[in-house]
Design a protein around this motif. Structure first.
Motif, PDB file in Angstrom:
ATOM      1  N   CYS A  35       0.484  -9.074  -1.657  1.00 13.09           N
ATOM      2  CA  CYS A  35       0.791  -7.642  -1.691  1.00 13.09           C
ATOM      3  C   CYS A  35       1.326  -7.182  -0.333  1.00 13.09           C
ATOM      4  CB  CYS A  35      -0.458  -6.850  -2.041  1.00 13.09           C
ATOM      5  SG  CYS A  35      -1.239  -7.334  -3.611  1.00 13.09           S
ATOM      6  N   HIS A  37       2.641  -4.044   2.181  1.00 13.19           N
ATOM      7  CA  HIS A  37       2.486  -2.604   2.423  1.00 13.19           C
ATOM      8  C   HIS A  37       3.836  -1.929   2.686  1.00 13.19           C
ATOM      9  CE1 HIS A  37       3.117  -3.197   6.758  1.00 13.19           C
ATOM     10  NE2 HIS A  37       2.187  -4.144   6.748  1.00 13.19           N
ATOM     11  N   THR A  38       3.812  -0.621   2.776  1.00 14.59           N
ATOM     12  CA  THR A  38       5.014   0.160   3.026  1.00 14.59           C
ATOM     13  C   THR A  38       5.325   0.206   4.518  1.00 14.59           C
ATOM     14  OG1 THR A  38       3.953   2.309   3.391  1.00 14.59           O
ATOM     15  CG2 THR A  38       4.334   1.645   1.100  1.00 14.59           C
ATOM     16  N   HIS A  42      -0.294  -0.328   6.578  1.00 15.61           N
ATOM     17  CA  HIS A  42      -0.987  -1.608   6.701  1.00 15.61           C
ATOM     18  C   HIS A  42      -1.688  -1.937   5.390  1.00 15.61           C
ATOM     19  CE1 HIS A  42      -4.699   0.703   7.215  1.00 15.61           C
ATOM     20  NE2 HIS A  42      -4.134   1.360   8.224  1.00 15.61           N
ATOM     21  N   THR A  43      -2.453  -3.021   5.389  1.00 12.78           N
ATOM     22  CA  THR A  43      -3.073  -3.521   4.163  1.00 12.78           C
ATOM     23  C   THR A  43      -4.039  -2.535   3.515  1.00 12.78           C
ATOM     24  OG1 THR A  43      -4.925  -4.525   5.351  1.00 12.78           O
ATOM     25  CG2 THR A  43      -2.976  -5.881   5.023  1.00 12.78           C
ATOM     26  N   GLN A  45      -3.587   0.116   2.304  1.00 10.41           N
ATOM     27  CA  GLN A  45      -3.011   0.728   1.110  1.00 10.41           C
ATOM     28  C   GLN A  45      -3.455   0.022  -0.174  1.00 10.41           C
ATOM     29  OE1 GLN A  45       1.185   0.584   2.165  1.00 10.41           O
ATOM     30  NE2 GLN A  45       1.199   2.780   2.494  1.00 10.41           N
ATOM     31  N   TRP A  46      -3.874  -1.223  -0.071  1.00  7.88           N
ATOM     32  CA  TRP A  46      -4.236  -2.006  -1.263  1.00  7.88           C
ATOM     33  C   TRP A  46      -5.744  -2.089  -1.490  1.00  7.88           C
ATOM     34  CZ3 TRP A  46      -0.546  -3.469  -4.585  1.00  7.88           C
ATOM     35  CH2 TRP A  46       0.783  -3.480  -4.127  1.00  7.88           C
ATOM     36  N   ALA A  63      -3.336  -9.390   0.959  1.00  9.58           N
ATOM     37  CA  ALA A  63      -2.437  -8.466   1.651  1.00  9.58           C
ATOM     38  C   ALA A  63      -2.532  -8.723   3.148  1.00  9.58           C
ATOM     39  CB  ALA A  63      -2.807  -7.022   1.337  1.00  9.58           C
ATOM     40  N   ASP A  65      -1.162  -7.497   7.239  1.00  9.63           N
ATOM     41  CA  ASP A  65      -0.492  -6.539   8.113  1.00  9.63           C
ATOM     42  C   ASP A  65       0.716  -7.219   8.742  1.00  9.63           C
ATOM     43  OD1 ASP A  65      -2.542  -4.767   7.591  1.00  9.63           O
ATOM     44  OD2 ASP A  65      -3.561  -5.063   9.509  1.00  9.63           O
ATOM     45  N   THR A 181      -4.039   8.164   2.931  1.00 13.58           N
ATOM     46  CA  THR A 181      -2.694   7.606   3.022  1.00 13.58           C
ATOM     47  C   THR A 181      -1.972   8.136   4.257  1.00 13.58           C
ATOM     48  OG1 THR A 181      -2.533   7.350   0.617  1.00 13.58           O
ATOM     49  CG2 THR A 181      -0.461   7.440   1.840  1.00 13.58           C
ATOM     50  N   SER A 260      -2.193   3.784  -2.958  1.00 12.29           N
ATOM     51  CA  SER A 260      -3.152   4.439  -2.061  1.00 12.29           C
ATOM     52  C   SER A 260      -3.260   5.936  -2.310  1.00 12.29           C
ATOM     53  CB  SER A 260      -2.772   4.186  -0.593  1.00 12.29           C
ATOM     54  OG  SER A 260      -1.508   4.751  -0.276  1.00 12.29           O
TER      55      SER A 260
END
Length: 278
Positions: A35, A37-38, A42-43, A45-46, A63, A65, A181, A260
């Protein structure tokens, strides 16, 4: 008191001849799902999906970083450099983590810039993955903002970034998840969000590569929020239509950071996407 099932560790990897210490988290067991992140995040979000037994019962969610993000430090000597993410550096980083973690053709799920690089990998390295979930992803997005505002001495870059992305969060998002978020962007390192957006808005090399994606070998499923102003449903549909066999789901009450900003709303769409993967 409860202890979450997520575990975090570090991987020391070589990327293009430089040493990196990259932080990653994982939860669950079964087929691996990597996964991404945007931009500027960072991770974390998951984390909601990683804590969801319905998701992790048959899937090993992983996930990490990206360098410069979260708990992954920049490389040695970063103080003399400007961080500007490129497509090649991003591809090299993802593949280095696949190798470091010994993942055998994982599913790749990426959001925003993570979705963009998922499509690049679907075109260039489909043999390394079993399927792609492209979340809030499209072929190209022109900047509708001035990225130089994110690295100024007279403005807090993190707060500027949070103000920008707040417009891309659905009004249906629970307040606690909305602010969690936004905090990720407030806490972003100096110039990091700007460097990510440079990749997201200036690299148009994907457009000519969409025809290379073979969904008969590796399926591609798009997820896009109806309240996403950066990557609109029209942008995602245009891109999906250019990939024969790609599928798309519009998430009516979600925005640009669905996993998130509104994890409960995102959950059924993500589970459906996983079911579409081999």
């Amino acid at each position: 008191m409860s202890i979450e099932p997520i575990t975090g560790r570090y991987a020391n990897v070589d990327i293009a001849g430089r040493a990196y210490r990259i932080y990653f988290e994982e939860a669950g067991q079964g087929r691996p799902v990597l996964c991404l992140h945007t931009a500027g995040a960072h991770t974390g979000q998951w984390r909601h999906l990683m804590n969801d037994a319905k998701v992790t019962g048959a899937n090993r969610l992983i996930a990490f970083d990206m360098p410069w993000h979260g708990k992954s430090l920049p490389p040695e000597g970063f103080q003399t450099e400007e961080y500007l993410l490129t497509t090649q550096a991003y591809i090299d980083t993802v593949l280095a983590m696949v190798d470091a973690l010994g993942l055998e053709r994982p599913i790749l799920a990426g959001c925003s810039m993570g979705g963009r690089i998922a499509l690049q990998l679907a075109a260039l390295h489909p043999d390394r993955f079993s399927g792609f979930i492209a979340i809030e992803a499209s072929d190209f997005q022109a900047a509708w903002y001035d990225i130089d505002w994110f690295d100024r001495p007279d403005a807090h870059g993190g707060e500027m970034g949070a103000a920008l992305v707040s417009t891309n969060i659905s009004p249906h998002a629970p307040p606690a998840d909305r602010w969690a978020t936004l905090w990720m962007f407030m806490a972003s390192g100096p110039g990091v969000f700007r460097g990510d957006l440079s990749f997201y808005t200036q690299d148009d090399s994907l457009i000519a590569r969409l025809g290379q994606i073979d969904t008969s070998q590796t399926p591609v499923h798009f997820l896009v929020g109806a309240y996403d102003l950066t990557c609109t449903p029209e942008d995602a549909k245009r891109t999906a239509d250019a990939i024969p066999g790609a599928t798309l789901s519009v998430m009516e009450e979600l925005g640009h950071f669905p996993m998130s900003e509104h994890p409960a709303g995102f959950r059924p769409f993500f589970l459906d996407a996983l079911e579409r993967m081999p």
